[in-house]
Write a protein that holds these residues in place. Structure first.
Motif, PDB file in Angstrom:
ATOM      1  N   SER A  72       8.778  15.617 -12.284  1.00 59.68           N
ATOM      2  CA  SER A  72       7.827  14.596 -13.036  1.00 59.68           C
ATOM      3  C   SER A  72       7.182  13.623 -12.337  1.00 59.68           C
ATOM      4  CB  SER A  72       8.372  14.602 -14.557  1.00 59.68           C
ATOM      5  OG  SER A  72       9.189  13.322 -14.575  1.00 59.68           O
ATOM      6  N   LEU A  73       6.297  12.859 -13.033  1.00 58.56           N
ATOM      7  CA  LEU A  73       5.340  11.713 -12.491  1.00 58.56           C
ATOM      8  C   LEU A  73       6.009  10.461 -12.830  1.00 58.56           C
ATOM      9  CD1 LEU A  73       1.797  13.187 -12.016  1.00 58.56           C
ATOM     10  CD2 LEU A  73       3.653  13.064 -10.222  1.00 58.56           C
ATOM     11  N   TYR A  89       7.188  -0.740 -12.685  1.00 54.16           N
ATOM     12  CA  TYR A  89       7.164   0.492 -11.720  1.00 54.16           C
ATOM     13  C   TYR A  89       7.511   0.250 -10.218  1.00 54.16           C
ATOM     14  CZ  TYR A  89       4.530   3.120 -15.320  1.00 54.16           C
ATOM     15  OH  TYR A  89       4.301   3.727 -16.672  1.00 54.16           O
ATOM     16  N   THR A  90       7.133  -0.903  -9.810  1.00 52.43           N
ATOM     17  CA  THR A  90       7.319  -1.151  -8.371  1.00 52.43           C
ATOM     18  C   THR A  90       9.131  -0.925  -8.023  1.00 52.43           C
ATOM     19  OG1 THR A  90       7.550  -3.326  -8.710  1.00 52.43           O
ATOM     20  CG2 THR A  90       5.588  -2.524  -7.858  1.00 52.43           C
ATOM     21  N   PRO A 102       3.267   0.929   1.800  1.00 53.31           N
ATOM     22  CA  PRO A 102       2.009   0.111   1.751  1.00 53.31           C
ATOM     23  C   PRO A 102       2.248  -1.126   1.070  1.00 53.31           C
ATOM     24  CG  PRO A 102       1.630   2.099   0.637  1.00 53.31           C
ATOM     25  CD  PRO A 102       2.880   2.273   1.173  1.00 53.31           C
ATOM     26  N   PHE A 103       3.136  -1.019   0.357  1.00 53.58           N
ATOM     27  CA  PHE A 103       3.518  -2.348  -0.629  1.00 53.58           C
ATOM     28  C   PHE A 103       4.276  -3.462   0.043  1.00 53.58           C
ATOM     29  CE2 PHE A 103       2.667   1.268  -3.540  1.00 53.58           C
ATOM     30  CZ  PHE A 103       1.522   0.859  -4.301  1.00 53.58           C
ATOM     31  N   ALA A 112      -4.273  -6.428  -1.967  1.00 55.43           N
ATOM     32  CA  ALA A 112      -5.081  -6.100  -0.726  1.00 55.43           C
ATOM     33  C   ALA A 112      -4.938  -4.537  -0.817  1.00 55.43           C
ATOM     34  CB  ALA A 112      -4.445  -6.339   0.588  1.00 55.43           C
ATOM     35  N   PHE A 113      -3.886  -3.810  -1.103  1.00 55.22           N
ATOM     36  CA  PHE A 113      -3.687  -2.530  -1.462  1.00 55.22           C
ATOM     37  C   PHE A 113      -4.013  -2.190  -3.143  1.00 55.22           C
ATOM     38  CE2 PHE A 113      -0.989   1.325  -2.181  1.00 55.22           C
ATOM     39  CZ  PHE A 113      -1.685   2.116  -1.408  1.00 55.22           C
ATOM     40  N   ASN A 114      -5.145  -1.635  -3.122  1.00 57.31           N
ATOM     41  CA  ASN A 114      -5.140  -1.381  -4.391  1.00 57.31           C
ATOM     42  C   ASN A 114      -6.041   0.064  -4.432  1.00 57.31           C
ATOM     43  OD1 ASN A 114      -5.740  -1.759  -6.925  1.00 57.31           O
ATOM     44  ND2 ASN A 114      -7.561  -2.977  -7.117  1.00 57.31           N
ATOM     45  N   PRO A 115      -5.128   1.277  -4.460  1.00 54.43           N
ATOM     46  CA  PRO A 115      -5.570   2.401  -4.362  1.00 54.43           C
ATOM     47  C   PRO A 115      -6.387   2.969  -5.497  1.00 54.43           C
ATOM     48  CG  PRO A 115      -3.209   2.496  -4.913  1.00 54.43           C
ATOM     49  CD  PRO A 115      -3.670   1.195  -4.915  1.00 54.43           C
ATOM     50  N   THR A 116      -7.276   3.817  -5.308  1.00 49.28           N
ATOM     51  CA  THR A 116      -7.740   4.834  -6.328  1.00 49.28           C
ATOM     52  C   THR A 116      -6.811   5.736  -6.831  1.00 49.28           C
ATOM     53  OG1 THR A 116      -9.911   4.574  -5.102  1.00 49.28           O
ATOM     54  CG2 THR A 116      -9.907   6.230  -6.812  1.00 49.28           C
ATOM     55  N   TYR A 117      -6.818   5.663  -8.098  1.00 46.00           N
ATOM     56  CA  TYR A 117      -5.785   6.728  -8.890  1.00 46.00           C
ATOM     57  C   TYR A 117      -6.111   8.354  -8.224  1.00 46.00           C
ATOM     58  CZ  TYR A 117      -2.948   9.535 -12.003  1.00 46.00           C
ATOM     59  OH  TYR A 117      -2.040  10.363 -12.569  1.00 46.00           O
ATOM     60  N   ALA A 118      -5.110   8.907  -7.830  1.00 45.81           N
ATOM     61  CA  ALA A 118      -5.305  10.087  -7.300  1.00 45.81           C
ATOM     62  C   ALA A 118      -4.279  11.212  -7.791  1.00 45.81           C
ATOM     63  CB  ALA A 118      -5.639  10.146  -5.905  1.00 45.81           C
ATOM     64  N   ASP A 173      -7.236   4.449   0.443  1.00 44.61           N
ATOM     65  CA  ASP A 173      -6.113   4.247  -0.473  1.00 44.61           C
ATOM     66  C   ASP A 173      -6.111   4.996  -1.579  1.00 44.61           C
ATOM     67  OD1 ASP A 173      -5.264   2.214   1.170  1.00 44.61           O
ATOM     68  OD2 ASP A 173      -6.235   0.678   0.175  1.00 44.61           O
ATOM     69  N   GLY A 213      -3.622   7.146  -4.908  1.00 46.51           N
ATOM     70  CA  GLY A 213      -2.335   7.177  -5.365  1.00 46.51           C
ATOM     71  C   GLY A 213      -1.995   6.000  -6.398  1.00 46.51           C
ATOM     72  N   ILE A 236       1.454   3.284  -7.965  1.00 46.36           N
ATOM     73  CA  ILE A 236       2.856   2.913  -8.103  1.00 46.36           C
ATOM     74  C   ILE A 236       3.341   3.603  -9.122  1.00 46.36           C
ATOM     75  CG2 ILE A 236       2.947   0.694  -8.966  1.00 46.36           C
ATOM     76  CD1 ILE A 236       4.651   0.191  -6.637  1.00 46.36           C
ATOM     77  N   ARG A 246      -1.825   4.864   2.062  1.00 45.67           N
ATOM     78  CA  ARG A 246      -2.818   4.403   2.629  1.00 45.67           C
ATOM     79  C   ARG A 246      -3.002   5.011   3.911  1.00 45.67           C
ATOM     80  NH1 ARG A 246      -3.524  -1.903   3.766  1.00 45.67           N
ATOM     81  NH2 ARG A 246      -4.574  -1.702   1.676  1.00 45.67           N
ATOM     82  N   GLN A 287       0.850   4.664   5.771  1.00 46.57           N
ATOM     83  CA  GLN A 287       1.904   3.898   5.204  1.00 46.57           C
ATOM     84  C   GLN A 287       1.950   4.706   3.774  1.00 46.57           C
ATOM     85  OE1 GLN A 287       0.280  -0.259   5.306  1.00 46.57           O
ATOM     86  NE2 GLN A 287       2.391  -0.560   5.705  1.00 46.57           N
ATOM     87  N   GLU A 289      -7.023  13.853  -0.416  1.00 45.81           N
ATOM     88  CA  GLU A 289      -8.022  12.713  -0.982  1.00 45.81           C
ATOM     89  C   GLU A 289      -7.919  11.581  -0.100  1.00 45.81           C
ATOM     90  OE1 GLU A 289      -6.235  12.950  -4.905  1.00 45.81           O
ATOM     91  OE2 GLU A 289      -7.663  14.563  -5.505  1.00 45.81           O
ATOM     92  N   ASP A 314     -12.579   9.578  -7.016  1.00 45.53           N
ATOM     93  CA  ASP A 314     -11.952  10.865  -7.224  1.00 45.53           C
ATOM     94  C   ASP A 314     -12.335  11.498  -8.606  1.00 45.53           C
ATOM     95  OD1 ASP A 314      -9.070  10.180  -9.046  1.00 45.53           O
ATOM     96  OD2 ASP A 314     -10.389   8.829  -8.733  1.00 45.53           O
ATOM     97  N   LYS A 344       2.923  19.585 -14.732  1.00 46.90           N
ATOM     98  CA  LYS A 344       3.020  18.459 -13.464  1.00 46.90           C
ATOM     99  C   LYS A 344       2.860  19.239 -12.271  1.00 46.90           C
ATOM    100  CE  LYS A 344       5.470  15.699 -16.689  1.00 46.90           C
ATOM    101  NZ  LYS A 344       6.716  15.819 -17.725  1.00 46.90           N
TER     102      LYS A 344
END
Lengths: 403, 308
Positions: free
Chosen positions: A330-331, A344-345, A383-384, A397-403, B29, B31, B33, B40, B58, B112, B128, B138
């Motif tokens: 699961s996620l 979460y981190t 990357p964190f 600086a690392f602010n990803p798009t949700y995928a 970048d 995903g 957390i 990345r 990374q 992606e 996206d 899932k």
């Protein structure tokens, strides 16, 4: 290299003495305890001894307060479903947000499909139950409270004796999932107000596929499985004689080793925990450290993911577990750690080490040797993480798009 | 424990191209957390030839996420951007010798990230197309909104149809209760809106329908009396039988926009070509297995179907 097994909250090795006790009941003494002839009588006698041994471990007043089941999950289901039938118009269940899925998934289903109202009592950041919220949830509609004795992920122990008294003041039954507590904590049910208690054989060096539901004398029980007269009609089906006998032996051994669990095993756990925190930065212990099982350590390593840690530990011959999402497909990370609002981190990188009486000092050394490099390697990929400190995650600086 | 291929393990234990690239031409970048996966991707592009000369990654994530990221960098280095964009997530999975179905999303993340990095290089915004709503399946990352839309647009009324259209429930099947709930809810709404006849709508409480099977011509006990070894088929007979079996499967493949063609037969190896929607489909390996099962059933001897 000798493997290091530190996943005893998942399951334990069956004690060789337990296996020896079980073996004759697969071969020579194969009888059905219900039969009139000698084959049956031998088994019947052995089952009686086994029941007494489990009674002793639980401190139950009567041996017939034990109903054998297939394990913890069946016991939990039986307790809650029975209470909803025997408690008349009461149709509310109180549980906690950190229960095992054996309770939570059933409650979700009862809520969706059976019109049952479910109160899920929250916990604080240390995993301690919000007793005030519990008091408020109790009422004239409460059929049953089902709250675990000890948490499987963090080892946090709930004050179930007091919670049971509070339930009775509201006229509700009290059930506890004590799968992790039985064999690790001294228990004396006759001096408590607990009505029902679930346990599982394989968590205390007994076989898998056997468990029990303790049902206090006088508490009405509706069977979930109907058929023959076994277990006084409370759980039909031919007794799993070898497993019941094995569980009896396991209970006897657990009682003998209780002091060891509380002292030596606890010291191993503490040395591992302190050693990890000293060697590895950005890590912390989750759960209520003042009030928990002696064998469980749950340590969160920030900015890395648990499955990757477990794979590398496994390569080093060390077995542990995580509440990580990825190990279950699961996620979402562990519902227990999320209920405690662990960020979460860190929740994704929480690792559970659970000891048993079979562990020793060498096991702790092996983990302390292996772990710092594993964490450092994975952090170098993350990357964190940047230049040996939390990097991109904190400076945004690392602010990803949700995928 | 997951069954990771040796290649996945190799790329997890000794990932290639891990680390930071200074002055990258493009960075992607993707995903989050909260989901336990973030990646990345950094690429260096030679502007004269539009070729990706170097790539680094990374990754915060599980074993297969790290392996997929590393595989992605290996696949794109040396390719032009256009060539790289032709890669599908299935190519990443294939490169790794396959991924467990529940882990296919790791390869999707790589796919992606590449798009995000290329968009960043070209100075375009990358968005996206992830859907909102509760995640139901899932394994394939199918959420409630996606199922509802598929049901509405195509008038779906059975669980099997939903799986065929969205893949939801097509792997571990633990989400089947959830899919049924969305299907029942959506169908009920469609009935109210006059889009669906009430008798057609999915009804979870419907009585079991009898399934009539052709009666066996002889006693089932007689089956064991048949000779255990069937006469050996000639190559021509074999090819005819295989053609027949594929013909029988074709309507199902076409229904999903795909197709399958027999290329060659060598001993027990049957080479087929998948085309149309089958190409790059996450379920392609499942399809191949299905074709193989059908052929084994029909020929009564073991054989391997190999997509070429």
């Amino acid at each position: 290299m000798r493997p290091v097994y530190l996943d005893n909250n998942a399951t334990t090795r069956v004690d060789p003495a337990v296996v020896a006790e079980m073996l004759p009941f697969f071969t020579e003494q194969f009888g059905n305890a219900s039969s009139m002839h000698a084959f049956g009588a031998q088994v019947g006698g052995a089952l009686k001894t086994a029941r007494r041994r489990l009674q002793d471990l639980l401190g139950a007043e009567f041996d017939h307060e034990i109903v054998y089941t297939s394990g913890g999950t069946e016991s939990d289901n039986m307790a809650i479903l029975s209470a909803l039938e025997t408690q008349g118009a009461r149709n509310e269940v109180i549980t906690s947000t950190v229960e095992h899925p054996a309770v939570l998934a059933l409650c979700d289903w009862l809520e969706r499909h059976r019109g049952v109202t479910v109160h899920r009592i929250p916990v604080d950041a240390k995993g301690r139950l919000d007793v005030e919220a519990y008091r408020k949830a109790l009422g004239p509609k409460t059929a049953i409270v089902s709250i675990m004795w000890a948490n499987n992920e963090t080892g946090t122990v709930f004050p179930v004796e007091r919670l049971a008294e509070m339930a009775h003041e509201a006229g509700a039954l009290f059930h506890t999932d004590a799968v992790q507590a039985v064999g690790k904590l001294p228990i004396d049910l006759k001096s408590t107000e607990i009505d029902m208690l679930s346990l599982s054989g394989h968590k205390l060096h007994g076989p898998k596929g056997i468990g029990a539901l303790y049902v206090r004398k006088g508490v009405r029980l509706r069977p979930m499985i109907r058929g023959g007269h076994q277990e006084r009609g409370r759980r039909a089906g031919t007794e799993n004689a070898p497993a019941i006998i094995g569980l009896g032996k396991a209970a006897e051994l657990a009682r003998l080793h209780m002091a060891d669990e509380q002292t030596r095993v606890k010291a191993l756990r503490d040395r591992l925990e302190q050693g990890l925190l000293q060697r590895i930065g950005n890590s912390f212990v989750t759960g209520d450290v003042e009030n928990r099982l002696p064998n469980t350590a749950n340590v969160a390593f920030e900015f890395i993911e648990g499955e990757a840690i477990l794979l590398l530990l496994n390569r080093a011959g060390i077995a542990a577990s995580s509440g990580s999402a990825c190990t279950s497909g699961s996620l979402e990370p562990s519902h227990v750690l999320r209920a405690m609002k662990v960020p979460y981190t860190a929740a994704h990188g929480a690792i559970r080490f659970s000891f048993s009486r079979e562990n020793g000092d060498a096991d702790v050394d092996r983990v302390l040797d292996a772990m710092p490099a594993i964490i450092a390697d994975l952090r170098s990929l993350s990357p964190f993480w940047k230049d040996k400190r939390p990097g991109a995650a904190t400076d945004a600086a690392f602010n990803p798009t949700y995928a | 424990m997951w069954e990771y291929s040796e290649k996945v393990q190799e790329y997890f234990y000794n990932p290639k191209n891990a680390g930071v690239m200074e002055n990258a031409s493009g960075i992607g970048d993707v995903g989050a957390i909260s989901c336990g996966d973030a990646l990345r991707l950094m690429i260096r592009v030679d502007p004269a030839t539009d070729t990706i000369t170097d790539a680094k990654f990374q990754t915060f994530g599980c074993g297969s996420a790290i392996a997929s990221s590393s595989a992605l960098t290996e696949l794109i280095i040396g390719k032009t951007i256009d060539q790289a964009l032709e890669l599908s997530n299935q190519d990443i999975a294939d490169f790794l010798g396959g991924l467990p179905p529940e882990k296919m999303h790791c390869s999707v993340m790589g796919y992606e990230a590449l798009r995000a990095a290329v968009a960043n290089y070209r100075g375009e915004a990358w968005e996206d197309d992830h859907e909102e709503g509760a995640l139901i399946c899932k394994c394939f990352g199918v959420d409630e909104g996606m199922i509802e839309r598929a049901v509405r647009m195509n008038g779906l009324t059975t669980l099997e149809q939903v799986t065929h259209f969205t893949k939801a429930g097509g792997s571990c099947a633990t989400c089947i209760e959830g899919i049924e709930e969305v299907l029942a809810k959506t169908n009920a709404a469609m009935v109210v809106e006059g889009l669906l006849d009430a008798s057609e709508a999915f009804d979870p409480n419907e009585a079991v329908r009898p399934v009539r099977r052709p009666k066996a011509g002889k006693s089932p006990l007689a089956v064991t009396l048949e000779p255990l070894t069937k006469p050996k088929l000639t190559n021509l007979q074999k090819i005819r039988l295989i053609e027949e079996a594929i013909e029988g499967l074709r309507p199902f493949l076409r229904q999903d926009g795909g197709d399958c063609e027999l290329i060659d037969v060598e001993g027990d190896r049957v080479m087929v070509k998948l085309s149309g929607a089958c190409v790059g489909c996450q379920m392609a390996s499942v399809t191949v297995n299905g074709v193989q099962e059908r052929l084994i059933e029909k020929l009564g001897q073991p054989l391997r179907v190999i997509p070429v």
